[in-house]
Design a protein around this motif. Structure first.
Motif, mmCIF file in Angstrom:
data_model
loop_
_atom_site.group_PDB
_atom_site.id
_atom_site.type_symbol
_atom_site.label_atom_id
_atom_site.label_comp_id
_atom_site.label_asym_id
_atom_site.label_seq_id
_atom_site.Cartn_x
_atom_site.Cartn_y
_atom_site.Cartn_z
ATOM 1 N N PHE A 85 30.783 43.559 40.724
ATOM 2 C CA PHE A 85 31.298 42.166 40.416
ATOM 3 C C PHE A 85 30.342 41.125 40.682
ATOM 4 O O PHE A 85 30.430 39.978 40.229
ATOM 5 C CB PHE A 85 32.564 42.069 41.085
ATOM 6 C CG PHE A 85 33.816 42.458 40.379
ATOM 7 C CD1 PHE A 85 34.064 42.307 39.144
ATOM 8 C CD2 PHE A 85 34.244 44.018 40.977
ATOM 9 C CE1 PHE A 85 35.282 43.146 38.659
ATOM 10 C CE2 PHE A 85 35.383 44.834 40.265
ATOM 11 C CZ PHE A 85 35.832 44.243 39.031
ATOM 12 N N ARG A 131 41.400 46.622 45.941
ATOM 13 C CA ARG A 131 41.647 45.217 45.305
ATOM 14 C C ARG A 131 41.703 44.149 45.773
ATOM 15 O O ARG A 131 41.269 43.117 45.750
ATOM 16 C CB ARG A 131 42.921 45.427 44.294
ATOM 17 C CG ARG A 131 42.626 46.444 42.910
ATOM 18 C CD ARG A 131 43.838 46.948 42.167
ATOM 19 N NE ARG A 131 44.720 47.676 43.004
ATOM 20 C CZ ARG A 131 45.883 48.145 42.808
ATOM 21 N NH1 ARG A 131 46.434 47.796 41.545
ATOM 22 N NH2 ARG A 131 46.627 48.648 43.440
ATOM 23 N N ILE A 171 40.285 41.278 43.465
ATOM 24 C CA ILE A 171 40.204 41.708 41.778
ATOM 25 C C ILE A 171 41.535 42.076 41.560
ATOM 26 O O ILE A 171 42.347 42.526 42.334
ATOM 27 C CB ILE A 171 39.273 42.680 41.601
ATOM 28 C CG1 ILE A 171 39.490 44.027 42.351
ATOM 29 C CG2 ILE A 171 37.675 42.209 41.764
ATOM 30 C CD1 ILE A 171 38.589 45.102 42.062
ATOM 31 N N TYR A 176 39.542 47.207 36.104
ATOM 32 C CA TYR A 176 39.491 46.040 37.153
ATOM 33 C C TYR A 176 38.863 44.696 36.471
ATOM 34 O O TYR A 176 37.816 44.903 35.790
ATOM 35 C CB TYR A 176 38.942 46.253 38.280
ATOM 36 C CG TYR A 176 39.460 47.548 39.091
ATOM 37 C CD1 TYR A 176 40.530 47.556 39.910
ATOM 38 C CD2 TYR A 176 38.828 48.729 38.616
ATOM 39 C CE1 TYR A 176 40.851 48.604 40.571
ATOM 40 C CE2 TYR A 176 39.452 50.076 39.380
ATOM 41 C CZ TYR A 176 40.333 49.788 40.187
ATOM 42 O OH TYR A 176 40.849 50.734 40.968
ATOM 43 N N ARG A 195 37.881 40.479 37.800
ATOM 44 C CA ARG A 195 37.808 39.491 38.760
ATOM 45 C C ARG A 195 38.063 37.983 38.000
ATOM 46 O O ARG A 195 37.718 37.905 37.113
ATOM 47 C CB ARG A 195 36.598 39.143 39.286
ATOM 48 C CG ARG A 195 36.482 38.226 40.543
ATOM 49 C CD ARG A 195 35.391 38.140 41.250
ATOM 50 N NE ARG A 195 34.261 36.979 40.423
ATOM 51 C CZ ARG A 195 32.926 37.500 39.816
ATOM 52 N NH1 ARG A 195 32.787 38.821 39.968
ATOM 53 N NH2 ARG A 195 32.464 36.595 39.333
ATOM 54 N N SER A 250 37.340 32.940 40.508
ATOM 55 C CA SER A 250 37.210 33.361 42.093
ATOM 56 C C SER A 250 36.191 33.709 42.659
ATOM 57 O O SER A 250 35.094 34.321 41.641
ATOM 58 C CB SER A 250 38.308 34.552 41.845
ATOM 59 O OG SER A 250 37.906 35.469 41.353
ATOM 60 N N ILE A 282 33.585 36.333 45.181
ATOM 61 C CA ILE A 282 33.667 37.584 45.232
ATOM 62 C C ILE A 282 34.119 37.868 46.871
ATOM 63 O O ILE A 282 33.457 37.096 47.684
ATOM 64 C CB ILE A 282 32.205 38.415 45.242
ATOM 65 C CG1 ILE A 282 32.040 38.262 43.743
ATOM 66 C CG2 ILE A 282 32.023 39.807 45.643
ATOM 67 C CD1 ILE A 282 30.318 38.587 43.619
ATOM 68 N N ARG A 321 34.959 35.349 51.863
ATOM 69 C CA ARG A 321 34.334 35.332 50.489
ATOM 70 C C ARG A 321 33.054 34.737 50.605
ATOM 71 O O ARG A 321 32.464 33.789 51.458
ATOM 72 C CB ARG A 321 35.093 34.029 49.952
ATOM 73 C CG ARG A 321 36.516 34.165 49.602
ATOM 74 C CD ARG A 321 37.296 33.057 49.151
ATOM 75 N NE ARG A 321 38.588 33.307 48.752
ATOM 76 C CZ ARG A 321 38.891 33.551 47.269
ATOM 77 N NH1 ARG A 321 38.035 33.716 46.553
ATOM 78 N NH2 ARG A 321 40.127 34.068 47.102
#
Length: 204
Positions: free
Chosen positions: A136, A158, A163, A183, A185, A189, A191, A197
């Motif tokens: 991601f 998830r 995600i 999937y 994201r 948002s 990661i 985060r």
């Protein structure tokens, strides 16, 4: 197909931990994964764990131009096999654990989809998390990560990755039966990696 199965079995005998399955993905499963790739738009499609090329073949057959398909394979023997089988596709020898730096080194940007055949459920949770976060880190906002699994549950954490995703297709014709997960994201948002985060270090 028989030749590919023999190659996988030979590699499994040599190093069982490096091969997730000794059977080649069926054409039905490969096609189900290819159907999840967005049509149109700019960017590359990146396949993780090219194996013997069953999914690679389905992606090209689905209309993705070979020059827009990047396959990442860490086993040297399988890498050589893929290079010989798909001369128009760029096949990179590398590890999904270092995906951002690998793609950056080859100038591969942007990425509109990732298709993964990696055996995530057989890996440690920390490795699953790292692979998901690396994927991601390179995907465009809203772009999908497509993953198949033989298990009953999500092959990616998830909640910890921040995600969303679910089963898009179940392929009962495959042996064993498999599910194709998609999937994404959510836009805007960050990661999640571990309990924090953060933006990943692309030089990992």
């Amino acid at each position: 197909m028989l030749k590919d199965s023999r190659l996988l079995f030979k590699l499994w005998l040599k190093n069982p931990r490096s091969i997730g399955a000794v059977t080649v993905s069926s054409s039905e499963l490969a096609a189900a994964m290819a159907r999840q790739i967005p049509r149109g738009g700019e960017g590359y499609v990146v396949e993780l764990g090219g194996g013997t090329g069953a999914v690679t073949r389905a992606i090209v057959a689905a209309g993705i131009p070979p020059e827009k398909l990047i396959v990442v394979e860490r086993d040297p023997m399988l890498h050589k096999h893929l290079v010989e089988r798909f001369p128009g596709v760029r096949i990179l020898l590398g590890d999904a654990l270092h995906l951002p730096s690998l793609l950056k080194r080859h100038g591969i940007v942007p990425v509109k989809a990732i298709v993964s055949s990696l055996p995530l459920l057989s890996l440690k949770k920390s490795i699953q998390l790292r692979i998901g976060a690396q994927a991601f880190a390179v995907l465009q906002p809203g772009a999908p990560l497509i993953q198949f699994t033989y298990g009953l549950f999500s092959p990616l954490p998830r909640g910890r990755l921040g995600i969303t995703g679910g089963v898009e297709e179940r392929v009962l014709q495959n042996l064993p039966p498999a599910s194709v997960w998609r999937y994404c994201r959510p836009a805007g948002s960050a990661i999640r990696h571990g309990n924090h985060r953060s933006k990943l270090d692309h030089a990992a």
